[in-house]
Design an enzyme around this catalytic site. Structure first.
Site, short mmCIF file in Angstrom:
data_model
loop_
_atom_site.label_atom_id
_atom_site.label_comp_id
_atom_site.label_asym_id
_atom_site.label_seq_id
_atom_site.Cartn_x
_atom_site.Cartn_y
_atom_site.Cartn_z
N ALA A 59 -6.86 -9.36 14.00
CA ALA A 59 -7.05 -10.96 13.59
C ALA A 59 -6.94 -11.94 14.80
O ALA A 59 -5.67 -12.35 15.19
CB ALA A 59 -6.30 -11.24 12.32
N GLY A 79 0.56 -18.28 14.46
CA GLY A 79 0.15 -16.91 14.26
C GLY A 79 -0.55 -16.60 12.93
O GLY A 79 -1.04 -17.67 12.74
N ASN A 80 -0.94 -15.52 12.55
CA ASN A 80 -1.39 -15.24 11.25
C ASN A 80 -0.95 -14.04 10.37
O ASN A 80 0.11 -13.43 11.10
CB ASN A 80 -3.01 -15.23 11.49
CG ASN A 80 -3.38 -13.99 12.31
OD1 ASN A 80 -3.26 -12.84 11.87
ND2 ASN A 80 -3.85 -14.24 13.63
N ARG A 81 -1.16 -13.90 9.43
CA ARG A 81 -0.65 -12.92 8.33
C ARG A 81 -1.23 -11.63 8.76
O ARG A 81 -0.75 -10.72 7.90
CB ARG A 81 -0.71 -13.55 7.09
CG ARG A 81 0.04 -14.71 6.83
CD ARG A 81 -0.15 -15.37 5.57
NE ARG A 81 0.14 -14.32 4.62
CZ ARG A 81 0.10 -14.65 3.07
NH1 ARG A 81 -0.29 -15.67 2.73
NH2 ARG A 81 0.49 -13.75 2.15
N SER A 82 -1.77 -11.14 9.62
CA SER A 82 -2.15 -9.74 9.83
C SER A 82 -0.91 -8.85 10.02
O SER A 82 -0.23 -9.27 11.00
CB SER A 82 -3.27 -9.73 11.06
OG SER A 82 -3.29 -8.19 11.23
#
Ligand code: C5P
Length: 222
Positions: free
Chosen positions: A97, A29-32
């Site tokens: 994102a 995943g990502n930090r959005s």
């Protein structure tokens, strides 16, 4: 449809991260956090638009005034939801994102440790949702986001041109701004112009972004 700068227009917003499954318990995943995109959806609704929000995995309540929310998890699901809704949208704002890569194979069983041997994940590139929207004709007024750690202006202007966008909103991540933060600062670019939106709450920035989108939309369509 209410009063306001976007009265009578249908606005599609994507927000949040995507999660790309590795196996039944793990993902990339990502930090959005989704907060910028949710603020944009709320600002569009208060400007009178009929808003559809496609949300990646976030834990946020729906913004006030939106017409519809579609929850998705992966980039593939986000792409399907966005492409399905885009045909009836006047404006698309891609604040999500979207993960650039996904595991080429999703393991059906939990991966086990390998006794010290490295684990290699094969990643496949995800299709670019914005690029695909830009390739359709006619297509909605397209607004992209760019989160960069360096050379913000150069990367953003390159993305504007390369993805065939009508506007791009760029922010520098880190330094207490951007991902997971309450505040942000945006540089807007469109073909032939731009505007700096200095540090402010994501809500205040979203209102200013929407005002500029409304103006540019009217100019492009007149
Ligand atoms: O190229 P980059 O990922 O930095 O561009 C960001 C912009 O492109 C965002 O508006 C994002 O929503 C969009 N994007 C997309 N599909 C992808 C990757 C990014 O629509 N697969």
């Amino acid at each position: 449809f209410g009063d306001g700068a976007l009265a009578g227009l249908r606005v599609l917003v994507s927000a949040g991260p995507t999660y790309e499954d590795i196996d039944p318990v793990r993902f990339i995943g990502n930090r959005s956090s989704g907060r910028m995109g949710f603020a944009v959806a709320e600002a569009a609704a208060s400007a009178g638009a009929q808003v559809t929000l496609v949300a990646g995995p976030v834990s946020l309540p729906s913004p006030a005034g939106i017409a519809r929310r579609l929850d998705v998890r992966s980039a593939a699901q986000m792409r399907e939801a966005v492409l399905g809704a885009a045909a009836s949208a006047d404006i698309y704002i891609g604040a999500a994102a979207v993960g650039d890569y996904r595991p080429a194979q999703v393991a059906s069983r939990k991966l086990k440790k390998r006794d010290g041997a490295p684990l290699v994940l094969d990643l496949a590139e995800n299709p670019d949702i914005l690029k695909d929207l830009a390739a359709a004709s006619p297509h909605a007024f397209l607004v992209g986001f760019a989160a960069e750690t360096h050379d913000v202006a150069a990367y953003a202007q390159d993305k504007l041109a390369r993805k065939g966008l009508d506007m791009i909103a760029a922010n520098r991540v880190g330094e207490g701004l951007g991902f997971e933060a309450d505040d942000n600062a945006l540089s807007l670019y469109w073909p032939g112009g731009g505007e700096e939106l200095p540090r402010a709450s994501k809500r205040a920035l979203a209102a200013r972004l929407i005002a500029r989108v409304a103006e540019r939309y009217r100019m492009a369509r007149s």
